[in-house]
Enzyme design. Sequence first.
Site, mmCIF file in Angstrom:
data_model
loop_
_atom_site.group_PDB
_atom_site.id
_atom_site.type_symbol
_atom_site.label_atom_id
_atom_site.label_comp_id
_atom_site.label_asym_id
_atom_site.label_seq_id
_atom_site.Cartn_x
_atom_site.Cartn_y
_atom_site.Cartn_z
ATOM 1 N N ALA A 193 0.921 -1.214 -0.036
ATOM 2 C CA ALA A 193 -0.201 -0.061 -0.197
ATOM 3 C C ALA A 193 0.797 1.236 0.055
ATOM 4 O O ALA A 193 2.081 1.104 0.348
ATOM 5 C CB ALA A 193 -0.811 -0.210 1.026
ATOM 6 N N GLY A 250 0.762 -4.928 0.988
ATOM 7 C CA GLY A 250 -0.310 -5.060 -0.001
ATOM 8 C C GLY A 250 -0.278 -5.746 -1.207
ATOM 9 O O GLY A 250 -1.213 -6.062 -1.900
ATOM 10 N N GLU A 261 -0.364 -9.260 -0.356
ATOM 11 C CA GLU A 261 -1.746 -9.471 -0.253
ATOM 12 C C GLU A 261 -2.755 -9.675 -1.373
ATOM 13 O O GLU A 261 -3.584 -10.355 -1.761
ATOM 14 C CB GLU A 261 -2.405 -8.292 1.012
ATOM 15 N N GLU A 301 4.956 -5.024 7.367
ATOM 16 C CA GLU A 301 4.221 -3.738 8.031
ATOM 17 C C GLU A 301 4.787 -3.663 9.109
ATOM 18 O O GLU A 301 4.662 -2.509 9.876
ATOM 19 C CB GLU A 301 2.689 -4.158 7.906
HETATM 20 N N1 CAA Z 1 4.678 3.180 -0.610
HETATM 21 C C1 CAA Z 1 5.199 4.185 -1.361
HETATM 22 N N2 CAA Z 1 6.198 4.594 -2.152
HETATM 23 C C2 CAA Z 1 6.940 3.330 -1.924
HETATM 24 C C3 CAA Z 1 6.738 2.024 -1.743
HETATM 25 C C4 CAA Z 1 5.112 2.094 -0.837
HETATM 26 N N3 CAA Z 1 4.832 0.941 -0.253
HETATM 27 N N4 CAA Z 1 7.431 1.330 -1.718
HETATM 28 C C5 CAA Z 1 8.510 1.899 -2.627
HETATM 29 N N5 CAA Z 1 8.033 3.256 -2.941
HETATM 30 C C6 CAA Z 1 8.989 4.285 -3.465
HETATM 31 C C7 CAA Z 1 9.754 4.763 -3.016
HETATM 32 O O1 CAA Z 1 9.484 5.771 -1.806
HETATM 33 C C8 CAA Z 1 10.852 5.382 -3.852
HETATM 34 O O2 CAA Z 1 10.267 6.535 -4.126
HETATM 35 P P1 CAA Z 1 11.230 7.841 -4.302
HETATM 36 O O3 CAA Z 1 12.335 7.548 -5.392
HETATM 37 O O4 CAA Z 1 10.354 9.010 -4.680
HETATM 38 O O5 CAA Z 1 11.913 7.978 -2.925
HETATM 39 C C9 CAA Z 1 10.659 4.452 -4.733
HETATM 40 O O6 CAA Z 1 9.505 3.708 -4.744
HETATM 41 C C10 CAA Z 1 11.786 3.246 -5.086
HETATM 42 O O7 CAA Z 1 11.979 2.743 -3.692
HETATM 43 P P2 CAA Z 1 13.258 2.569 -3.121
HETATM 44 O O8 CAA Z 1 14.184 3.500 -3.210
HETATM 45 O O9 CAA Z 1 12.996 2.245 -1.575
HETATM 46 O O10 CAA Z 1 13.841 1.041 -3.860
HETATM 47 P P3 CAA Z 1 14.878 0.057 -3.008
HETATM 48 O O11 CAA Z 1 15.309 -0.681 -4.283
HETATM 49 O O12 CAA Z 1 15.790 0.964 -2.419
HETATM 50 O O13 CAA Z 1 13.920 -0.963 -2.204
HETATM 51 C C11 CAA Z 1 11.843 -2.153 -1.518
HETATM 52 C C12 CAA Z 1 12.821 -1.651 -2.500
HETATM 53 C C13 CAA Z 1 12.647 -3.152 -0.628
HETATM 54 C C14 CAA Z 1 10.816 -2.523 -2.063
HETATM 55 C C15 CAA Z 1 11.334 -0.786 -0.666
HETATM 56 O O14 CAA Z 1 11.153 0.330 -1.534
HETATM 57 C C16 CAA Z 1 10.783 -1.039 0.613
HETATM 58 O O15 CAA Z 1 10.895 -1.497 1.528
HETATM 59 N N6 CAA Z 1 9.361 -0.513 0.091
HETATM 60 C C17 CAA Z 1 8.354 -0.525 1.325
HETATM 61 C C18 CAA Z 1 7.670 -1.854 1.454
HETATM 62 C C19 CAA Z 1 6.760 -2.150 2.441
HETATM 63 O O16 CAA Z 1 6.866 -1.613 3.715
HETATM 64 N N7 CAA Z 1 5.513 -2.324 1.924
HETATM 65 C C20 CAA Z 1 4.391 -2.289 3.019
HETATM 66 C C21 CAA Z 1 3.607 -1.119 2.901
HETATM 67 S S1 CAA Z 1 2.233 -0.957 4.154
HETATM 68 C C22 CAA Z 1 0.981 -2.172 3.630
HETATM 69 O O17 CAA Z 1 0.948 -2.693 2.547
HETATM 70 C C23 CAA Z 1 -0.031 -2.236 4.462
HETATM 71 C C24 CAA Z 1 -1.357 -2.824 4.225
HETATM 72 O O18 CAA Z 1 -1.253 -4.275 4.409
HETATM 73 C C25 CAA Z 1 -2.548 -2.552 3.797
#
Ligand code: CAA
Length: 260
Positions: free
Chosen positions: A67, A112, A115, A135
């Site tokens: 998400a 998400g 999921e 999360e």
């Molecule tokens: N939401 C918003 N933006 C996201 C994102 C997310 N879930 N995941 C990645 N992005 C964005 C980053 O902010 C970044 O944007 P900018 O270039 O503007 O900074 C871009 O995508 C590239 O990401 P990274 O620079 O972080 O890329 P990376 O290769 O270093 O890492 C990754 C990749 C391991 C997937 C890392 O992006 C990450 O950990 N992302 C978040 C994963 C996460 O925590 N997901 C759970 C979200 S909460 C949820 O989903 C709740 C639910 O159940 C409803």
Amino acid sequence: MTYKDLDIRENNGIVTLTISREKALNALNTPTMLELRHFFTEDAAGRSDLKGVVLTGAGEKAFVAGADIKEFLGLDAESGQALAQRGQDVFFAIERFHRPVVAAVNGFALGGGCELAMACHLRVASEKARFGQPEVNLGIIPGYGGTQRLIQYIGKTKAVELLLTGDMLSAADALRLGLVNYVVEPGAEVEKAVELIEKIAAKGPIAVAKVIDAVNAYFQYDLDGFAREVANFGQTTATEDFREGASAFIEKRTANFQGR
Ligand code: CAA
């Protein structure tokens, strides 16, 4: 509806639906979720000419990285609950879709994204795919069904570990644990998903929809899945498709199902 975040292409009755927010690793924000809801509950709902849907993510890096975390900062208990409920409703619409929905997981499927893949009927993963529910790293829990479906797919032991540690699974481990159906070379996941849908499209479409419905009943605690199977079996025996399928078997020919 004009779709902005979903790239929707249809070929020979199979829709390839690509979540296209590559710069945000295809994170699911509100407009994306509304587009997904519209597709599955309005545009494609009940379409008998459709063979199935392949769901994938744009680019080579991510299926869906979760998400959209940037939308979460203003949430409070009430709006957080509403957001999770909407997400679950959209994913239930996918899980209950009358035609097979196959996730072609081309990269990160986190939060998400994991999921979403789990709400699909089948999952084909690229060797590069990574699955997880990270999360807890953010101080929240999965909200779009992750605490429930992960246990359904891989069992409580490993699911609880992944949910509590936020660790990621490789594609090979996802296959070994039963989270995905197939692992293929990077770039071949959509093709494999299409192949699966084509295979299923040769079967009786009403039977396919009734299998999906009966399987879903197993996981719905207010339903008796066995009773649902009895009811669905009865309904399939009354179809023209069943007469055609049985006749084709006896006459040693391929069945030509009409979905009636
Ligand atoms: N939401 C918003 N933006 C996201 C994102 C997310 N879930 N995941 C990645 N992005 C964005 C980053 O902010 C970044 O944007 P900018 O270039 O503007 O900074 C871009 O995508 C590239 O990401 P990274 O620079 O972080 O890329 P990376 O290769 O270093 O890492 C990754 C990749 C391991 C997937 C890392 O992006 C990450 O950990 N992302 C978040 C994963 C996460 O925590 N997901 C759970 C979200 S909460 C949820 O989903 C709740 C639910 O159940 C409803």
